[in-house]
Design an enzyme around this catalytic site. Structure first.
Site, PDB file in Angstrom:
ATOM      1  N   GLU A  34       0.862  -1.191   0.000  1.00 32.05           N
ATOM      2  CA  GLU A  34       0.000   0.000   0.000  1.00 32.05           C
ATOM      3  C   GLU A  34       0.896   1.238   0.000  1.00 32.05           C
ATOM      4  O   GLU A  34       2.006   1.216   0.541  1.00 32.05           O
ATOM      5  CB  GLU A  34      -0.897   0.004   1.242  1.00 32.05           C
ATOM      6  CG  GLU A  34      -2.063  -0.957   1.139  1.00 32.05           C
ATOM      7  CD  GLU A  34      -2.927  -0.969   2.392  1.00 32.05           C
ATOM      8  OE1 GLU A  34      -2.761  -0.086   3.254  1.00 32.05           O
ATOM      9  OE2 GLU A  34      -3.757  -1.886   2.507  1.00 32.05           O
ATOM     10  N   LYS A 193       1.207  -1.347 -40.902  1.00 32.57           N
ATOM     11  CA  LYS A 193       1.684  -2.328 -39.919  1.00 32.57           C
ATOM     12  C   LYS A 193       0.550  -3.290 -39.559  1.00 32.57           C
ATOM     13  O   LYS A 193      -0.585  -2.890 -39.413  1.00 32.57           O
ATOM     14  CB  LYS A 193       2.114  -1.533 -38.679  1.00 32.57           C
ATOM     15  CG  LYS A 193       2.418  -2.327 -37.455  1.00 32.57           C
ATOM     16  CD  LYS A 193       2.930  -1.419 -36.332  1.00 32.57           C
ATOM     17  CE  LYS A 193       1.808  -0.807 -35.525  1.00 32.57           C
ATOM     18  NZ  LYS A 193       2.275   0.007 -34.397  1.00 32.57           N
TER      19      LYS A 193
HETATM   20  C1  R5P Z   1       0.920   2.611 -31.850  1.00 29.03           C
HETATM   21  O1  R5P Z   1      -0.132   2.987 -32.353  1.00 29.03           O
HETATM   22  C2  R5P Z   1       1.895   3.545 -31.207  1.00 29.03           C
HETATM   23  O2  R5P Z   1       1.842   4.830 -31.749  1.00 29.03           O
HETATM   24  C3  R5P Z   1       3.302   3.011 -31.315  1.00 29.03           C
HETATM   25  O3  R5P Z   1       3.675   2.942 -32.676  1.00 29.03           O
HETATM   26  C4  R5P Z   1       3.395   1.644 -30.719  1.00 29.03           C
HETATM   27  O4  R5P Z   1       2.621   1.544 -29.569  1.00 29.03           O
HETATM   28  C5  R5P Z   1       4.815   1.296 -30.375  1.00 29.03           C
HETATM   29  O5  R5P Z   1       4.820   0.049 -29.750  1.00 29.03           O
HETATM   30  P1  R5P Z   1       6.008  -0.979 -29.921  1.00 29.03           P
HETATM   31  O6  R5P Z   1       7.288  -0.192 -29.732  1.00 29.03           O
HETATM   32  O7  R5P Z   1       5.808  -1.991 -28.834  1.00 29.03           O
HETATM   33  O8  R5P Z   1       5.894  -1.587 -31.283  1.00 29.03           O
END
Ligand code: R5P
Length: 316
Positions: A34, A193
């Site tokens: 806590e 992506k």
């Molecule tokens: C996604 O929409 C965010 O803008 C970032 O591109 C993403 O969250 C990055 O996450 P990671 O580095 O784990 O791929």
């Protein structure tokens, strides 16, 4: 964050000649985990700018600390609270992407507003601008774009003729376009992506002029978390012959050992200190350059304290 708060105080004193007290909230953690915050000085009747990082030691504990501190401040009879949280967690969960999921970003906004003394929020690069609409209180959503534009102007000596800007996903396109415009309308590339599972980025395809051999590409995104998005993007761009790919991001979360990816691959990353790091961390990770936010926050906080102050001029 206390070091950042202290520099903000010095910047405001230096630039505006205005002095004000700056105190560090004390936190006691009990054996069962806590948390007990204590505000060390009298704050009765004062307006408080509460600067709080919402990432360490993890976002959940940081959120709880913030809520308890807001409660401590309001029970200490403050006039009002401006919460200054450069990074806000859970903002990526801004919709139900599958049945029976929460809209966590909205819930975090509700939690912040659950204390009626919290009158105003200052933050930097929310995941999506429209998330300001999750709040009923005024939100100043600053952008680190001018800081990065300044950084890259110095880095490329003001010559962007061989530079491209890349948006690592569709969500980042508007941001990347604005950034490209700021650098003098350099061409942009959009990466499509696809995540096969949470935190796993699998396929990518590129939209835009793929003739990028020999160019330098600057990615600009709100955050790098595991680094999966950025890593795959670098691979795709290098595959097309890009000379160097610079990853610039407001919030450097670097979860799940993202550090070793960047270190091993020698990928330059530039982030702000919205998530403050120890000096030792920075020494151990020379691939990382930090662009400081203190000056921008100092200007925003000063303007926010004025009747008729303007924060929008900082986002130009
Ligand atoms: C996604 O929409 C965010 O803008 C970032 O591109 C993403 O969250 C990055 O996450 P990671 O580095 O784990 O791929």
């Amino acid at each position: 964050m206390h070091e950042i708060a202290r520099s903000i105080k010095e910047i405001i004193l230096d630039k505006k000649g205005v002095d004000f007290p700056c105190h560090e909230v004390e936190y006691t953690i009990f054996a069962n985990k806590e948390i007990l915050p204590r505000v060390p000085n009298t704050v009765r009747g004062q307006h408080i700018f509460f600067l709080h990082p919402l990432q360490f030691p993890d976002p959940n504990i940081a959120l709880m600390k913030m809520l308890l501190t807001n409660d401590a401040l309001s029970r200490a009879s403050v006039a009002g609270i401006t919460l200054v949280t450069p990074y806000i967690p859970y903002l990526r969960q801004d919709r139900k992407s599958a049945p029976r999921q929460p809209i966590s970003a909205r819930m975090v906004a509700d939690l912040i507003e659950s204390n009626r003394k919290v009158e105003h929020l200052i933050t930097i690069d929310m995941h999506a601008d429209q998330e300001q609409g999750f709040f009923s209180i005024p939100v100043d959503n600053l952008t680190s774009m001018p800081l990065f534009a300044e950084y890259f102007k110095k880095h490329f000596d003001g010559d962007f003729s061989n530079v491209r800007v890349a948006a690592p996903d569709f969500g980042a396109v508007i941001r990347a376009r604005r950034f490209a415009h700021k650098l003098g309308d350099v061409p942009i590339l959009i990466v499509e992506k696809h995540r096969s599972a949470l935190n796993v980025v699998e396929t990518m395809s590129l939209i835009g002029d793929r003739n990028i051999a020999g160019t330098d590409v600057v990615m600009f995104d709100d955050m790098i978390d595991t680094g999966g998005t950025a890593r795959n993007m670098v691979k795709a761009l290098k595959g097309l012959g890009a000379r160097e790919v610079y990853l610039s991001t407001t919030h450097g979360l670097f979860s799940s050992g993202a550090e070793s990816t960047f270190k091993d691959a020698g990928i330059p990353v530039i982030c702000t200190n919205s998530i403050p790091r120890e000096k030792q961390y920075l020494e151990e990770n020379p691939w990382l350059t930090v662009v400081p936010i203190e000056n921008m926050l100092a200007d925003a906080m000063f303007e926010a304290s004025l009747i008729g102050g303007s924060v929008s001029k900082l986002n130009i």
